[in-house]
Motif scaffolding. Structure first.
Motif, short mmCIF file in Angstrom:
data_model
loop_
_atom_site.label_atom_id
_atom_site.label_comp_id
_atom_site.label_asym_id
_atom_site.label_seq_id
_atom_site.Cartn_x
_atom_site.Cartn_y
_atom_site.Cartn_z
N PRO A 273 -13.03 -7.25 -6.89
CA PRO A 273 -13.47 -6.20 -5.97
C PRO A 273 -12.28 -5.39 -5.47
CG PRO A 273 -14.42 -8.31 -5.36
CD PRO A 273 -13.44 -8.57 -6.45
N GLY A 274 -12.46 -4.08 -5.41
CA GLY A 274 -11.40 -3.19 -4.95
C GLY A 274 -10.56 -2.63 -6.08
N GLU A 275 -10.57 -3.26 -7.23
CA GLU A 275 -9.82 -2.73 -8.38
C GLU A 275 -10.67 -1.72 -9.13
OE1 GLU A 275 -8.40 -5.66 -11.06
OE2 GLU A 275 -7.18 -6.67 -9.56
N LYS A 276 -10.02 -0.66 -9.59
CA LYS A 276 -10.74 0.35 -10.35
C LYS A 276 -10.62 0.01 -11.83
CE LYS A 276 -11.34 5.28 -10.77
NZ LYS A 276 -10.90 6.60 -10.39
N PRO A 277 -11.77 -0.09 -12.53
CA PRO A 277 -11.68 -0.44 -13.96
C PRO A 277 -11.09 0.71 -14.77
CG PRO A 277 -13.94 0.03 -13.37
CD PRO A 277 -13.15 0.06 -12.09
N GLU A 278 -10.39 0.37 -15.87
CA GLU A 278 -9.82 1.38 -16.75
C GLU A 278 -10.93 2.07 -17.51
OE1 GLU A 278 -6.67 0.69 -19.63
OE2 GLU A 278 -5.90 -0.81 -18.24
N LYS A 279 -10.82 3.41 -17.61
CA LYS A 279 -11.81 4.16 -18.38
C LYS A 279 -11.50 3.99 -19.86
CE LYS A 279 -14.14 7.99 -16.31
NZ LYS A 279 -14.27 9.43 -16.23
N GLU A 280 -12.55 3.79 -20.64
CA GLU A 280 -12.36 3.70 -22.08
C GLU A 280 -12.51 5.09 -22.68
OE1 GLU A 280 -14.63 0.61 -23.89
OE2 GLU A 280 -14.19 -0.79 -22.29
N GLY A 281 -12.08 5.25 -23.91
CA GLY A 281 -12.03 6.56 -24.54
C GLY A 281 -13.39 7.21 -24.76
N TRP A 282 -14.42 6.42 -24.94
CA TRP A 282 -15.74 6.98 -25.26
C TRP A 282 -16.53 7.37 -24.01
CZ3 TRP A 282 -19.67 4.38 -22.94
CH2 TRP A 282 -19.42 3.06 -22.56
N GLU A 283 -16.11 6.92 -22.85
CA GLU A 283 -16.93 7.12 -21.64
C GLU A 283 -17.08 8.59 -21.26
OE1 GLU A 283 -16.29 4.54 -18.27
OE2 GLU A 283 -15.34 3.07 -19.59
#
Length: 126
Positions: A65-75
């Protein structure tokens, strides 16, 4: 001879007598599998007792919680394409021509009544 031929002969489905088939059948059948039946049975038996339960790790998808997930290339491409096409479909639906039978019948009835003189033609307000 194949097993099918032997089975048919045993059930009386073949014109060749079963003794002739049995005497010409090879003494040993060769398996097409590279794994022996016993070894395959041991491997299958091992898979049945494997524990498939993953114990809870604590965080959903491993993201604290509180961490921002990494965006993947396809999103980004997916979101732009999906919501852009939904927006275009909504606009196209809003501006599509009215092709219902009720609208056509109302216009046809008005045209015929105006042609017969029963209904007055609408005046231009421009």
């Amino acid at each position: 001879m194949t097993r099918l031929a032997l089975t048919r002969a045993a059930n009386g489905l073949s014109a060749i007598p079963s003794r002739a088939l049995l005497s010409s059948a090879p003494a040993q059948c060769r398996s097409l599998s590279s794994t022996s039946r016993k070894a395959a049975a041991v491997e299958e038996h091992h898979d049945e007792h494997h524990d498939h339960f993953d114990p809870p790790g604590g965080w959903l998808w491993g993201i604290k919680p509180g961490e921002k997930p990494e965006k993947e290339g396809w999103e980004t491409i997916f979101y732009v394409g999906m919501f852009g096409s939904l927006g275009l479909a909504a606009i196209a639906y809003a501006f599509k021509p009215d092709t219902s039978i009720q609208t056509w019948a109302l216009e046809e009835a008005r045209r015929r009544l105006e042609a017969e003189g029963i209904l007055k033609e609408p005046e231009d307000k421009s």
